[in-house]
Design a protein around this motif. Structure first.
Motif, PDB file in Angstrom:
ATOM      1  N   ILE A 290      48.746   7.372  30.706  1.00  0.00           N
ATOM      2  CA  ILE A 290      47.761   8.334  30.055  1.00  0.00           C
ATOM      3  C   ILE A 290      48.556   9.084  28.925  1.00  0.00           C
ATOM      4  CG2 ILE A 290      47.149  10.813  30.833  1.00  0.00           C
ATOM      5  CD1 ILE A 290      46.728   9.644  33.818  1.00  0.00           C
ATOM      6  N   ALA A 291      49.857   9.240  28.993  1.00  0.00           N
ATOM      7  CA  ALA A 291      50.461   9.751  28.023  1.00  0.00           C
ATOM      8  C   ALA A 291      50.386   9.146  26.504  1.00  0.00           C
ATOM      9  CB  ALA A 291      52.082  10.090  28.247  1.00  0.00           C
ATOM     10  N   ALA A 292      50.358   7.860  26.602  1.00  0.00           N
ATOM     11  CA  ALA A 292      50.432   7.017  25.307  1.00  0.00           C
ATOM     12  C   ALA A 292      48.840   7.068  25.046  1.00  0.00           C
ATOM     13  CB  ALA A 292      50.574   5.583  26.042  1.00  0.00           C
ATOM     14  N   ILE A 293      47.979   7.027  25.815  1.00  0.00           N
ATOM     15  CA  ILE A 293      46.644   7.028  25.474  1.00  0.00           C
ATOM     16  C   ILE A 293      46.246   8.350  24.566  1.00  0.00           C
ATOM     17  CG2 ILE A 293      44.136   7.413  26.265  1.00  0.00           C
ATOM     18  CD1 ILE A 293      44.920   5.460  28.470  1.00  0.00           C
ATOM     19  N   VAL A 294      46.886   9.327  25.301  1.00  0.00           N
ATOM     20  CA  VAL A 294      46.572  10.827  24.684  1.00  0.00           C
ATOM     21  C   VAL A 294      47.146  11.035  23.247  1.00  0.00           C
ATOM     22  CG1 VAL A 294      47.195  13.193  24.853  1.00  0.00           C
ATOM     23  CG2 VAL A 294      46.413  11.995  26.719  1.00  0.00           C
ATOM     24  N   THR A 295      48.466  10.591  23.402  1.00  0.00           N
ATOM     25  CA  THR A 295      49.340  10.716  21.934  1.00  0.00           C
ATOM     26  C   THR A 295      48.789   9.652  20.999  1.00  0.00           C
ATOM     27  OG1 THR A 295      51.463  10.970  23.327  1.00  0.00           O
ATOM     28  CG2 THR A 295      51.660  10.531  21.036  1.00  0.00           C
ATOM     29  N   LEU A 296      48.564   8.384  21.286  1.00  0.00           N
ATOM     30  CA  LEU A 296      47.879   7.653  20.156  1.00  0.00           C
ATOM     31  C   LEU A 296      46.538   8.065  19.747  1.00  0.00           C
ATOM     32  CD1 LEU A 296      48.137   4.998  18.472  1.00  0.00           C
ATOM     33  CD2 LEU A 296      47.422   3.626  20.324  1.00  0.00           C
ATOM     34  N   GLY A 297      45.538   8.593  20.785  1.00  0.00           N
ATOM     35  CA  GLY A 297      44.370   9.133  20.664  1.00  0.00           C
ATOM     36  C   GLY A 297      44.721  10.455  19.641  1.00  0.00           C
ATOM     37  N   ALA A 298      45.568  11.317  19.780  1.00  0.00           N
ATOM     38  CA  ALA A 298      45.655  12.281  18.895  1.00  0.00           C
ATOM     39  C   ALA A 298      45.999  11.803  17.609  1.00  0.00           C
ATOM     40  CB  ALA A 298      46.848  13.097  19.764  1.00  0.00           C
ATOM     41  N   ILE A 299      46.925  11.116  17.301  1.00  0.00           N
ATOM     42  CA  ILE A 299      47.195  10.542  16.114  1.00  0.00           C
ATOM     43  C   ILE A 299      46.159   9.909  15.441  1.00  0.00           C
ATOM     44  CG2 ILE A 299      48.572   8.664  14.674  1.00  0.00           C
ATOM     45  CD1 ILE A 299      50.808   8.887  16.985  1.00  0.00           C
ATOM     46  N   THR A 300      44.862   9.412  16.071  1.00  0.00           N
ATOM     47  CA  THR A 300      43.802   8.875  15.382  1.00  0.00           C
ATOM     48  C   THR A 300      43.099   9.911  15.077  1.00  0.00           C
ATOM     49  OG1 THR A 300      44.112   6.880  16.947  1.00  0.00           O
ATOM     50  CG2 THR A 300      42.038   7.246  15.925  1.00  0.00           C
ATOM     51  N   ILE A 301      42.685  10.995  16.095  1.00  0.00           N
ATOM     52  CA  ILE A 301      42.199  11.865  15.538  1.00  0.00           C
ATOM     53  C   ILE A 301      42.141  12.938  14.339  1.00  0.00           C
ATOM     54  CG2 ILE A 301      41.023  14.215  16.430  1.00  0.00           C
ATOM     55  CD1 ILE A 301      41.103  12.880  19.551  1.00  0.00           C
ATOM     56  N   GLU A 302      43.671  13.241  14.494  1.00  0.00           N
ATOM     57  CA  GLU A 302      44.190  13.893  13.178  1.00  0.00           C
ATOM     58  C   GLU A 302      43.862  12.948  12.030  1.00  0.00           C
ATOM     59  OE1 GLU A 302      47.826  16.433  13.302  1.00  0.00           O
ATOM     60  OE2 GLU A 302      48.223  14.624  14.381  1.00  0.00           O
ATOM     61  N   THR A 303      44.091  11.509  12.082  1.00  0.00           N
ATOM     62  CA  THR A 303      43.988  10.773  10.958  1.00  0.00           C
ATOM     63  C   THR A 303      42.665  10.787  10.412  1.00  0.00           C
ATOM     64  OG1 THR A 303      45.716   9.211  11.713  1.00  0.00           O
ATOM     65  CG2 THR A 303      44.268   8.573   9.848  1.00  0.00           C
ATOM     66  N   VAL A 304      41.665  10.750  11.377  1.00  0.00           N
ATOM     67  CA  VAL A 304      40.138  10.641  10.913  1.00  0.00           C
ATOM     68  C   VAL A 304      39.718  11.981  10.410  1.00  0.00           C
ATOM     69  CG1 VAL A 304      37.834  10.239  11.862  1.00  0.00           C
ATOM     70  CG2 VAL A 304      39.588   8.663  12.649  1.00  0.00           C
TER      71      VAL A 304
END
Length: 296
Positions: free
Chosen positions: A174-188
Motif C-alpha cells: 500500500i505504501a509503495a502504491i501511495v508513494t509512487l502514485g503521489a509522484i505520478t500525480i505531482e508530475t502530471v
C-alpha cells in the motif's frame, strides 16, 4: 552564460557550502542518532539562511525541501549499515525518495525565475511581520519551521533504515502504491499546469485535467508522498508509531490550514471567477466536480 544559468550556479554553490557545513557538524559533534542528523540539518539551514539574507532572496531555500530528504535516506542507510534491516524495503524507499527528489528539484530548476525572482509568499510574510520582526520571521517561519516539518516527515525513513526488520507485507505494498502514485500525480499536475501557462492568454486559470477535480492536485500529490513514507515507517516499526506519524500529520496541517487558504485567497483577489471554481471543485482530494446548480 545566461542570467538564469549564473543564478543556478550560485544556488549550487550555496548548497555545496551548506552540505559541507552539515558534514562537518556530523564529524565534529557526534551526537546519538537521529539527533546528529537533526543538528546537521539545522546548521545547513542556517547556512542557506545566510545566503538568503546576503542575496535578499529567501527563495534560496526553495530547493532545500527536495534536496535534503534523499541525502538523509542515504546517510541513515550508510551510517547504520551494521544494523539488521529489511534490505528490500530500505532499497525501495531510497529509490522512491530519490525519484521524488529528482523530479521535484528538476521541476523547480526548470521553471525557476532566476535570482531576481522570489516566491511571492515570502515578502508577504515578512511585510506582515513588520520591519523589526521581519528577519526573525524569515529565519523561523520561512527557513527553520519548514526544515523541522521536513525532518519530521523523514523520520519514517529513519525507521526503515534503522528499525525495519519486519518482513515485507501488505502495508508495504500500500505504501509503495501511495508513494509512487503521489509522484505520478505531482508530475502530471505540474506538466498540465506548465502547459496551460505556456498557452495562456489573459488572466485565466487552469481548470482542466487533474485541475478539474482538485484545485491543488500538486499539493495532493506532495502530501500523499509524505503519507506514503509514513506507511513505510509503520510497516517497518509499528511500535514506533508515536514518532513515525507526526510528520505526515504536520504536513497535512500546513497544506490544509496555511498553503491552500493562502493560494486560494490570492487567486480570488486576482481572478474573481476563481470563487465559483472554489465552490465547485474540491480543495485537495481529487473528486468529481459539483455542477454549477448544486453550488447555489
Amino acid at each position: 552564460m545566461s542570467e538564469k544559468a549564473s543564478g543556478l550556479w550560485q544556488i549550487l554553490a550555496a548548497y555545496v557550502v551548506c552540505l559541507v557545513a552539515a558534514a562537518a557538524t556530523l564529524w565534529l559533534w557526534p551526537l546519538p542518532a537521529p539527533w546528529n542528523a537533526w543538528t546537521a540539518d539545522l546548521v545547513a539551514t542556517l547556512v542557506i539562511f545566510g545566503f538568503s539574507r546576503a542575496y535578499r532572496n529567501s527563495s534560496f531555500y526553495d530547493a532545500y525541501w527536495s534536496v535534503i530528504p534523499p541525502l538523509l535516506a542515504v546517510y541513515w542507510f550508510w551510517a547504520d549499515a551494521a544494523v539488521e534491516v529489511n534490505a528490500w524495503r530500505a532499497t525501495l524507499v531510497i529509490v522512491l525518495v530519490w525519484a521524488w527528489a529528482i523530479r521535484l528539484t528538476a521541476n523547480w530548476a526548470t521553471y525557476w525565475g532566476g535570482l531576481p525572482h522570489e516566491d511571492w509568499r515570502y515578502p508577504l510574510v515578512r511585510d506582515r511581520a513588520g520591519p523589526k520582526a521581519a528577519v526573525w520571521v524569515d529565519l523561523f517561519g520561512i527557513h527553520l519551521f519548514p526544515t523541522l516539518q521536513v525532518f519530521l516527515g523523514c523520520l519514517p525513513i529513519y525507521a526503515v533504515m534503522t528499525r525495519g526488520i519486519e518482513p515485507l507485507g501488505v502495508l508495504d505494498l500500500i505504501a509503495a502504491i501511495v508513494t509512487l502514485g503521489a509522484i505520478t500525480i505531482e508530475t502530471v499536475a505540474d506538466l498540465q499546469l506548465h502547459a496551460f501557462i505556456a498557452k495562456r492568454r489573459g488572466g485565466g486559470f487552469i481548470r482542466s485535467g487533474l485541475w478539474a477535480w482538485s484545485r491543488h492536485p500538486n499539493y495532493f500529490g506532495e502530501l500523499s508522498f509524505w503519507w506514503g513514507l509514513m506507511l513505510f515507517g509503520l510497516a517497518a516499526a509499528p511500535e514506533s508509531w508515536w514518532w513515525v506519524t507526526p510528520g505526515a500529520l504536520a504536513m497535512t496541517g500546513m497544506f490544509w490550514f496555511a498553503s491552500i487558504p493562502l493560494m486560494d485567497r490570492r487567486s480570488v483577489e486576482r481572478r474573481p471567477a476563481y470563487a465559483s471554481y472554489m465552490r465547485n471543485v474540491s480543495a485537495l482530494v481529487p473528486l468529481p466536480p459539483r455542477r454549477e446548480t448544486e453550488s447555489r
